[in-house]
Design an enzyme around this catalytic site. Sequence first.
Site, PDB file in Angstrom:
ATOM      1  N   ASP A  24       0.877  -1.161   0.000  1.00 35.09           N
ATOM      2  CA  ASP A  24       0.000   0.000   0.000  1.00 35.09           C
ATOM      3  C   ASP A  24       0.924   1.222   0.000  1.00 35.09           C
ATOM      4  O   ASP A  24       2.120   1.129   0.307  1.00 35.09           O
ATOM      5  CB  ASP A  24      -0.965   0.004   1.200  1.00 35.09           C
ATOM      6  CG  ASP A  24      -2.159   0.933   0.958  1.00 35.09           C
ATOM      7  OD1 ASP A  24      -2.080   1.788   0.049  1.00 35.09           O
ATOM      8  OD2 ASP A  24      -3.174   0.813   1.669  1.00 35.09           O
TER       9      ASP A  24
HETATM   10  C1  BGC Z   1      -4.972   3.376   0.047  1.00 30.31           C
HETATM   11  C2  BGC Z   1      -4.995   2.406  -1.099  1.00 30.31           C
HETATM   12  C3  BGC Z   1      -4.815   3.164  -2.392  1.00 30.31           C
HETATM   13  C4  BGC Z   1      -3.514   3.912  -2.337  1.00 30.31           C
HETATM   14  C5  BGC Z   1      -3.196   4.675  -3.604  1.00 30.31           C
HETATM   15  C6  BGC Z   1      -3.769   4.281   0.004  1.00 30.31           C
HETATM   16  O1  BGC Z   1      -3.926   5.334   0.902  1.00 30.31           O
HETATM   17  O2  BGC Z   1      -5.011   2.665   1.261  1.00 30.31           O
HETATM   18  O3  BGC Z   1      -6.192   1.693  -1.101  1.00 30.31           O
HETATM   19  O4  BGC Z   1      -4.861   2.280  -3.465  1.00 30.31           O
HETATM   20  O5  BGC Z   1      -3.578   4.829  -1.268  1.00 30.31           O
HETATM   21  O6  BGC Z   1      -4.021   5.763  -3.760  1.00 30.31           O
END
Ligand code: BGC
Length: 740
Positions: free
Chosen positions: A288
């Site tokens: 993530d």
């Molecule tokens: C989220 C993810 C997301 C990523 C990219 C993170 O803060 O938890 O689900 O895909 O950001 O935007």
Amino acid sequence: MPFRKLLQGLTVTSLFAVAVLALLGVHTVWAQAGPNTSKMPWMNKALPPDQRADMVLKQMTLDEKIQMVHGAGWGVLRKSSPVPARSNFGAGFMAGIDRLGIPDINLADSAVGIRMAAYEGRYATLLPSTLGAASSWDVDSAFLYGSVIGRELRAQGFNMTIGGGVNITREPRNGRNFEYAGEDPVLAGTMTGNLEKGVLSQRVMNDIKHYALNNQETGRNMVNVLLDKKALRESDLLAFEIAIGISDPSGVMCSYNLYEGDHACENDYLLNQVLKKDFKFKGWVLSDWGATHSTVKAALNGLDQDMPGDDNYFSEPLKKAVEDGQVPKARLDDMVHRILRSMFAAGVVDDPPVRSVVDPFQGRDDAQHIAEESIVLLKNADHILPLQASASASIALIGSHADVGVLSGGGSAQVDAPGGNAIDPQPGGSKWGVPVYFPSSPLKYIREKSPQASVQYIDGTDPAAAAKLAKSSGTAIVFVNQPMSEDRDAATLSLPENQDALVEAVAAANPNTIVVLETGGPVSMPWVHKVKGVVEMWYPGIGGAQALANILFGDVNPSGKLPVTFAKDDAQLPHPMVPGLQPNSSISNGKHKPFDLNYTEGAEVGYKWFEAKKREPLFPFGFGLSYTCYEYSGLTVDDAQRTVHFTVRNTGERAGTEIAEVYVALPAAAQESYKRLVAWQRVKLAPGESKDVTLTMDPLYLSIFNTEKDGWQLLPGEYTVMAGASSSDPTLHGTLHIQP
Ligand code: BGC
């Protein structure tokens, strides 16, 4: 200078020079488009993806390998960050290897539609929330859902989705429940798996996230989750196991939180032992955004790609660790192999996206179809619904901006609304933390259904004024909402902004009150006994108001059933307060000291908790009404085939679709004080029609996880098989015998 005049002024020699330059130009453009792939044996589409990946790997330098295992930075997501030249303006970018014909990976957040479309002046369809779509229990709709996302990603030039959230609803106040698929691992895994299969069908790489146990936003970066392995495998991880088995994902995103002391993105148990070994996951693990915390530990414990990639764990430091022998070269090769094989397998090398104009009309129709299956009718006293389109009718519509639009979910799942936020149109994209309404107006479509009637709208900010309008109307429809978003949880199950008082006031003024909910997840309804109708439409997407109007007026018979339990109040939940959430604060993420979150309820999540604790919820899992009635009869069980057979009959006067649910209680030796959902079927029935249903009970869904043997075990004994309309109403009973 006009073009003809320019030509007249040129000599033959200069014309020749211009022609040569033009040809060179053409060549340059062609060369940028891609190298000569005919000399690349891995471009042979007939070869298996793994073999093709290995052939590429053999040609790669160490630097090229390192380039593939991290992204190029926050790019568009952070104002100060550079955006790589070839980025497609999505949340993530990995530079490809041109000389080997390996394209860039352009990733876009696309949980419920593609995020940040406004950035590049694009359009993206907003689908119903995935929790809403899970209420359809329809695997074909889930596949369609993913196909819409894949289709639009391709049209916008992306070759990978970021989506596929399958964290079960352990915490009903979790801000991201609307991006997931409910509390039951079998339902959630099946729906999300089919959704991601739909993405892949469009030759776009697919993803499953957030692996694992990121079940609340409160303290998500530092919360250390404690849960025994048996319960973990039978609940949270089972959802991932099923989704991964169905969708064969290109990527699995590891989550921010810790599990038993180690961050999920450097957790040997979660990544190496379970995901890669037990689930046989062949794709790559991407972190993530900002969830990587080390180089050597993360690399050895199973992380394959650091995203968004500018935190310097998998760039130079990883190169050095490989050169020093701290991370074996074979491990780096494994990371790259996983990425390459997934690119070949999905088709993004052979058949890259072709930019085209997204079809908003098809998208809207698809979204509406899914919404019509997603809406759940929770209460219908005195058959107040469906409404009659009668000339004398007067309807008061109250609250939640029902004059202009429907609510959508926030955070990285936010889709930009066409024309901007319907309640506050402004140039540019959506703002983080600001609820966005999409231009699908309930007022407009309800008026269209009942053109002779008087349909009036009032915003509901003044309950007394709303009650006054309700009193002078035949029917009152109150819209209530619960805006939810990544990085915050709801402090309670109660509707925010005093909306309970609004419903109470309207219900007191008009006995024919119907409540329409636009919520991210379950909410409490202290007024439920005072209203005649309750309709849960979730965040219903760009076709939401049309779908709702079709349901309210009976053009579509509701068929959705709850994928989550609705508790009466917070006190009924395993954790009466969101763990770690400070009282009177809705801000959750970031400002925390590390803390342990002990899931003492184990696998007793949702309806299993309520059954084990003998608590009666407000609305049970699997519950949903229809405008017709169904009767279940004649259950038999075939031990040898592990099938259950029964008949469903439509005893009413309208055609409808019943979701027939099958639950199983394990033999006493399993020591489970709850039943498990193991199968279901949507049964379409004309009035008076009967259909026989035969469903297979997957042995995995009947098994317990034996931690000593580190494997699934099907206990011998008698299993009680139940079929019926919801988890609290399994009218039919039978027995499945499993021999030792
Ligand atoms: C989220 C993810 C997301 C990523 C990219 C993170 O803060 O938890 O689900 O895909 O950001 O935007």
